[in-house]
Design a protein around this motif. Structure first.
Motif, PDB file in Angstrom:
ATOM      1  N   SER A 232       0.875  -1.169   0.000  1.00 47.34           N
ATOM      2  CA  SER A 232       0.000   0.000   0.000  1.00 47.34           C
ATOM      3  C   SER A 232       0.917   1.224   0.000  1.00 47.34           C
ATOM      4  O   SER A 232       2.129   1.085   0.102  1.00 47.34           O
ATOM      5  CB  SER A 232      -0.918  -0.025   1.231  1.00 47.34           C
ATOM      6  OG  SER A 232      -0.132  -0.153   2.404  1.00 47.34           O
ATOM      7  N   ARG A 233       0.338   2.415  -0.119  1.00 47.49           N
ATOM      8  CA  ARG A 233       1.204   3.596  -0.300  1.00 47.49           C
ATOM      9  C   ARG A 233       0.859   4.738   0.659  1.00 47.49           C
ATOM     10  O   ARG A 233       0.984   5.909   0.312  1.00 47.49           O
ATOM     11  CB  ARG A 233       1.108   4.088  -1.757  1.00 47.49           C
ATOM     12  CG  ARG A 233       1.308   2.996  -2.802  1.00 47.49           C
ATOM     13  CD  ARG A 233       2.208   3.412  -3.946  1.00 47.49           C
ATOM     14  NE  ARG A 233       1.662   4.396  -4.848  1.00 47.49           N
ATOM     15  CZ  ARG A 233       1.085   4.129  -6.020  1.00 47.49           C
ATOM     16  NH1 ARG A 233       0.936   2.878  -6.433  1.00 47.49           N
ATOM     17  NH2 ARG A 233       0.644   5.098  -6.783  1.00 47.49           N
ATOM     18  N   GLU A 234       0.443   4.374   1.878  1.00 47.63           N
ATOM     19  CA  GLU A 234       0.058   5.441   2.805  1.00 47.63           C
ATOM     20  C   GLU A 234       1.225   6.358   3.157  1.00 47.63           C
ATOM     21  O   GLU A 234       1.039   7.518   3.505  1.00 47.63           O
ATOM     22  CB  GLU A 234      -0.593   4.857   4.076  1.00 47.63           C
ATOM     23  CG  GLU A 234       0.287   3.967   4.933  1.00 47.63           C
ATOM     24  CD  GLU A 234       0.304   2.516   4.451  1.00 47.63           C
ATOM     25  OE1 GLU A 234       0.048   2.255   3.268  1.00 47.63           O
ATOM     26  OE2 GLU A 234       0.593   1.637   5.283  1.00 47.63           O
TER      27      GLU A 234
ATOM     28  N   THR B 121       4.595   0.162  -5.687  1.00 43.24           N
ATOM     29  CA  THR B 121       3.647  -0.968  -5.705  1.00 43.24           C
ATOM     30  C   THR B 121       4.209  -2.137  -6.515  1.00 43.24           C
ATOM     31  O   THR B 121       3.959  -3.301  -6.194  1.00 43.24           O
ATOM     32  CB  THR B 121       2.284  -0.507  -6.262  1.00 43.24           C
ATOM     33  OG1 THR B 121       1.810   0.581  -5.461  1.00 43.24           O
ATOM     34  CG2 THR B 121       1.252  -1.625  -6.223  1.00 43.24           C
TER      35      THR B 121
ATOM     36  N   LYS C 268      -5.445 -10.858  -0.628  1.00 42.13           N
ATOM     37  CA  LYS C 268      -5.637  -9.410  -0.589  1.00 42.13           C
ATOM     38  C   LYS C 268      -6.702  -8.992  -1.610  1.00 42.13           C
ATOM     39  O   LYS C 268      -7.569  -8.168  -1.315  1.00 42.13           O
ATOM     40  CB  LYS C 268      -4.298  -8.765  -0.933  1.00 42.13           C
ATOM     41  CG  LYS C 268      -4.138  -7.327  -0.558  1.00 42.13           C
ATOM     42  CD  LYS C 268      -2.626  -7.006  -0.673  1.00 42.13           C
ATOM     43  CE  LYS C 268      -2.374  -5.550  -0.924  1.00 42.13           C
ATOM     44  NZ  LYS C 268      -2.741  -4.711   0.200  1.00 42.13           N
TER      45      LYS C 268
ATOM     46  N   HIS D 276     -10.410  -7.108  -0.953  1.00 45.72           N
ATOM     47  CA  HIS D 276     -10.886  -5.881  -1.615  1.00 45.72           C
ATOM     48  C   HIS D 276     -12.155  -6.144  -2.426  1.00 45.72           C
ATOM     49  O   HIS D 276     -13.052  -5.302  -2.475  1.00 45.72           O
ATOM     50  CB  HIS D 276      -9.794  -5.296  -2.504  1.00 45.72           C
ATOM     51  CG  HIS D 276      -8.626  -4.750  -1.740  1.00 45.72           C
ATOM     52  ND1 HIS D 276      -8.763  -3.762  -0.795  1.00 45.72           N
ATOM     53  CD2 HIS D 276      -7.317  -5.065  -1.763  1.00 45.72           C
ATOM     54  CE1 HIS D 276      -7.578  -3.490  -0.267  1.00 45.72           C
ATOM     55  NE2 HIS D 276      -6.677  -4.266  -0.833  1.00 45.72           N
TER      56      HIS D 276
ATOM     57  N   ASN E  44      -7.140   1.812  -6.750  1.00 47.21           N
ATOM     58  CA  ASN E  44      -5.716   1.471  -6.824  1.00 47.21           C
ATOM     59  C   ASN E  44      -5.030   2.027  -5.580  1.00 47.21           C
ATOM     60  O   ASN E  44      -5.586   2.889  -4.897  1.00 47.21           O
ATOM     61  CB  ASN E  44      -5.100   2.016  -8.128  1.00 47.21           C
ATOM     62  CG  ASN E  44      -4.858   3.519  -8.086  1.00 47.21           C
ATOM     63  OD1 ASN E  44      -3.949   3.994  -7.399  1.00 47.21           O
ATOM     64  ND2 ASN E  44      -5.670   4.277  -8.814  1.00 47.21           N
ATOM     65  N   PRO E  45      -3.810   1.537  -5.265  1.00 52.60           N
ATOM     66  CA  PRO E  45      -3.189   1.939  -3.994  1.00 52.60           C
ATOM     67  C   PRO E  45      -2.565   3.335  -4.007  1.00 52.60           C
ATOM     68  O   PRO E  45      -2.118   3.812  -2.963  1.00 52.60           O
ATOM     69  CB  PRO E  45      -2.093   0.882  -3.797  1.00 52.60           C
ATOM     70  CG  PRO E  45      -1.774   0.408  -5.172  1.00 52.60           C
ATOM     71  CD  PRO E  45      -3.048   0.488  -5.954  1.00 52.60           C
TER      72      PRO E  45
ATOM     73  N   PRO F 208      -7.293   5.189  -3.598  1.00 49.65           N
ATOM     74  CA  PRO F 208      -7.494   4.030  -2.722  1.00 49.65           C
ATOM     75  C   PRO F 208      -8.907   3.991  -2.127  1.00 49.65           C
ATOM     76  O   PRO F 208      -9.092   4.293  -0.952  1.00 49.65           O
ATOM     77  CB  PRO F 208      -6.438   4.216  -1.619  1.00 49.65           C
ATOM     78  CG  PRO F 208      -5.703   5.477  -1.943  1.00 49.65           C
ATOM     79  CD  PRO F 208      -6.486   6.224  -2.973  1.00 49.65           C
TER      80      PRO F 208
END
Ligand code: IZC
Ligand code: ZN
Length: 422
Positions: A85-87, A112, A127, A131, A323-324, A328
């Protein structure tokens, strides 16, 4: 005798067999007040008013007074299978670092890609399933899923194989797209043409194993030019794939015109589409898939010219772009709100854009996005009194029940107070 009869609710019954709805047709929504829908053997067997249904026998009768019934929604553009993920990029976003700068610095999609390469088939499957469950809970019963986080043979195939397995095992029907041309990997830096050649070598196997129906490319500054994209997609068409394109998402390069010229099934994003591109959407069969959640999340002020596209006679579909990085969220209901406020779409246009037109944008006009007799009973019952209500009451989930092929696939589960203070 019907298996299920859902009655006494507002029913919206868009019909994708009529073809994608273009221009003014998009505002025509078939609504039945005090309606009823019958299910038999997984198919829709009755559509009409509650009075007409009064004499019908059914094993289960559901009084849906005060509720809304619609076909299952179709989400026509997602990047659902990915690792990580890209938090951690949120702070950069807050500082105003643009999406394309993060990408150029080896973050964004590349981040990613690293996580997806590390993930096993099982990791990606679990995963993805998680989702998908969320997408289903928001009312989606058919969706498109792209690869594009491998950028090499092995990982791209791993993503596509995961999507096939998810399609087999999860109630949501998945339509797969090969997006190997999503970014230029480090090993090919400065050699985009060579990388595209490499991705083209995957197409015979993808076709032969039926791993994807569509081929897509990210046509954008610093990624692939309009010329490169055109040549690549034309070759993909020659292999028998339908083509899609991420066009004019951030910079106005002219991808919209190119998509219309080569007969792409859809052109997606279109935030920077030119007047000529908008005009061509009105004159060709290419469907405009708009993703206002992405514009919102990229923190931009200017959204895709949805009204101009409709006024020029074009067909608009809506999607989460789940998408991440740039979007998101699995919440297509929030996208419907953004479509109302930011794209200025009418409620009727919004519903057609997440049903009929979304189905046509992924080649499923014959099977999805429709509430008509003989179709699969993919239905959503909403805790909402009418169809205007969903874009209006925003950010929460209004789904009460989802049926996929006549079987209950999801049900509202909320946290209620365990006891009341009496
Ligand atoms: O992972 O950033 N725009 N591709 C093109 C994306 C957004 C997905 C991502
Ligand atoms: Zn995308």
């Amino acid at each position: 005798m019907l298996d299920i009869l859902i009655h006494s609710c507002q029913v919206i019954a868009p019909q994708s067999s009529r073809g994608p709805l273009k221009g003014e047709e998009m505002a025509e929504l078939h609504v039945i007040e005090n309606g009823a829908v019958g299910i038999k053997d997984g198919k829709i067997a009755f559509v009409g008013t509650a009075e007409e249904a009064a004499g019908l026998q059914a094993a289960e009768k559901i009084d849906a007074s005060g509720k809304l019934l619609s076909p299952g929604l179709v989400d026509p553009h997602t990047h659902l299978v990915f690792g990580g993920s890209r938090e951690h990029e949120m702070a950069l976003k807050q500082q105003g670092v643009p999406y394309l700068d993060i990408l150029a610095q080896g973050g964004g999609i590349h981040s990613t890609v690293r996580s997806t390469k590390q993930a096993s088939h099982e990791d990606l499957y679990e995963k993805g399933f998680f989702h998908l469950n969320r997408c289903l809970s928001y009312g989606v019963t058919t969706m498109e899923v792209k690869s594009g986080y491998g950028l090499d043979r092995e990982t791209e195939l791993k993503q596509l194989e995961t999507a096939v397995k998810l399609n087999e095992n999860h109630p949501i029907d998945i339509v797969s797209t090969f997006l190997g041309a999503h970014a230029i990997p480090e090993e090919y830096r400065g050699r985009p043409e060579a990388f595209l050649e490499e991705m083209l070598t995957l197409l015979p196997e993808i076709k032969q194993r039926n791993l994807a129906e569509f081929v897509d490319i990210f046509c954008e500054t610093g990624v692939f030019t309009v010329e490169q994209s055109k040549r690549y997609l034309e070759k993909a068409k020659a292999y028998g794939f339908g083509v899609k394109i991420h066009a004019d998402e951030i910079d106005p390069l002219g991808g919209t015109e190119m998509a219309c010229e080569i007969g792409a099934v859809s052109a997606d994003h279109l935030v920077g589409a030119s007047e000529e591109g908008v005009r061509m959407l009105g004159e060709t069969d290419t469907i405009a898939v708009l993703l206002p959640g992405t514009t919102f999340y990229l923190n931009k002020d200017s959204f895709a010219p949805a009204r101009s596209i409709i006024e020029s006679g074009g067909a608009v579909a809506l999607s989460t772009d789940f998408n991440p990085g740039s979007s998101p969220t699995e919440n297509i209901q929030f996208i419907m709100t953004l479509a109302a406020l930011k794209l200025k779409l009418k409620p009727e246009e919004i519903w057609n854009a997440v049903t009929v037109n979304a189905a046509h944008a992924i080649g499923r006009g014959e099977t999805a996005g429709s509430l008509e007799i003989g179709r699969d009973a993919d239905l959503v019952l909403w805790d909402a009194p009418n169809y205007h209500y969903i874009p209006y009451h925003y950010g929460v989930n209004h789904v009460n029940t989802v049926w996929k092929k006549g079987k209950k696939a999801a049900e509202r589960k909320e946290t209620y107070a365990i006891h009341s203070i009496s």
